[in-house]
Design an enzyme around this catalytic site. Structure first.
Site: not given
Length: 429
Positions: A19, A73, A97, A139-141, A173, A253, A277
């Site tokens: 993400s 780092l 994140n 939270a995962y996908e 994600d 529709g 249509q």
């Protein structure tokens, strides 16, 4: 003239997996200087996830981290905090994140960073809005999809396969990354007026829910009249008090469905999608193209409302038209009559389509080494005066010394950071 929209913009990327990196990669492709912070000796979790070779980064990582710099780092160490602080003092954008509260615990939450650099835009991705009763869930996908009504409205409505189904598209994600990108770009435009950065909060849940907007439309209609005429359950099936799964119906529709074509017995993607249509003029053309002119005078089919009531018969007859033709033949023939139609394309067919290698849709990146060339999806939009250049992904920590020197650290300091494992992995016990 360099027309890169984000030329000169500095981004500190404290994200991993999909993400966050999908957002920062797009920023990099638009010209931003993106420094990806990675844990020494570990890196982004996707580097070693679903690898095609144990000594190569995975395609998962490669497709999300092109054109970034990798700074190894440990931001939890005193020197790591010192380095990250220096980077953020001149950053235009900081994106993270991590799980809720992690950046605050590290000392780099929104309040701290805003005090450090009021012009810095702070982007964050979390699973849920802060007001949500699910805000503490990991939270995962799929979690984002099931809690945002995507899964409950996807799949078949009857039989053994009548189960909530998550989409093959990464709604929680990469879709979240794209939504955050919109927020970041809006914040940059806002900063031009205010001179100050802001906090951009994007939840995976809300990104999914935004793509389920028409399902909330359907819920409003269902609440009002108790049924949904465009769904296959109408007119014979029963509706509950929630929007049901609807198979392959088009969803608005018009009457759309997926039809078997020649070869479907051995090719699971030998299908085509055909839409009828509602307006009379378009319906007349469809009848001509399909050879169903008798429908024009048949009250069971000659109005859109009548076709809604006789969906099964409509679908069965169009199926009879498609079954002895391949999907490309159906597409070619019906499109001549202005009928919305398209073949079901597999990932293999898409990636083998040379016409899509247009500099944006699909792109080939030369990673070098054992990886060689790989394919990824490029910038999803085009600009008349800017063409992205797609470069390779960084090795883990491959730009550490370069970045530290750029920010004024001496060779001696850089050596000390490596020695005390701020920028290098600690020996295994």
């Amino acid at each position: 003239m360099n027309t890169a929209p984000l030329q000169g913009i500095k981004v500190i990327d404290f994200t991993e997996v999909q993400s966050g990196p999908s957002c920062t990669q797009l920023l990099a492709w638009l010209g931003a200087d993106v420094i990806k912070i990675e844990r020494p000796g570990v890196g982004d979790a996707t580097r070693n996830e679903l690898q095609f070779s144990p000594d190569c980064p995975s395609y998962y990582f490669l497709q999300l981290n092109s054109d970034k710099k990798s700074l190894s780092l440990d931001a939890a160490t005193p020197d790591g905090k010192k380095i990250l602080t220096k980077l953020l003092q001149t950053a235009d954008i900081f994106i993270e994140n991590l799980h809720p509260g992690a950046m605050e615990k590290l000392g780099f939450g929104w309040d701290e960073v805003h005090k450090l650099n009021p012009r810095c835009i702070y982007g964050t991705i979390k699973g849920f809005p802060v007001s949500s009763k699910f805000k503490d869930l990991k939270a995962y996908e799929p979690i984002a999809q099931v809690t945002a009504a995507a899964a409950s409205t996807t799949g078949w409505w009857e039989g053994d396969k009548d189960v909530p189904t998550q989409s093959g598209a990464a709604l929680g994600d990469s879709n979240t990354g794209m939504h955050l990108t919109i927020g970041i770009l809006a914040a940059l435009a806002q900063r031009e007026k205010t001179g100050e950065g802001c906090y951009v909060y994007q939840s995976m849940h809300n990104a999914c829910l935004n793509l389920c907007r028409i399902k909330t439309r359907d819920q409003l209609t269902l609440d009002k009249i108790g049924y949904l005429t465009q769904f296959p359950q109408y007119p014979d099936g029963k509706f509950g008090d929630f929007v049901p799964r609807s198979g392959n119906t088009e969803g608005s529709g018009v009457l759309g469905w997926t039809y078997k074509c020649k070869g479907w017995e051995t090719d699971p993607n030998a299908y085509v999608y055909v839409i009828l249509q509602r307006p009379l003029k378009q319906f007349e053309m469809a009848c001509k193209g399909l050879g169903f002119e008798d429908w024009l005078t048949n009250p069971d089919f000659n109005t859109a409302d009548a076709r809604d009531r006789h969906k099964k018969e409509v679908i069965a007859r169009i199926q009879s038209y498609c079954i002895d033709k391949d999907k490309y033949e159906v597409t070619a023939e019906l499109s001549k009559y202005g009928i919305p139609v398209g073949p079901v394309m597999s990932t293999k067919e898409i990636m083998d389509d040379e016409s899509l290698y247009d500099g944006n849709t699909l792109v080939k990146i030369n990673q070098g080494g054992k990886v060689g060339e790989f394919v990824t999806v490029g910038v999803p939009f085009t600009m008349s005066n800017y063409q992205p250049v797609y470069g390779p992904c960084p090795t883990l920590g491959g730009n550490t010394d370069e970045v530290l020197k750029e920010y004024g650290f001496t060779d001696q300091e850089i050596a000390e950071f490596a020695a005390n494992h701020t920028t290098t992995p600690k020996p295994k016990a």
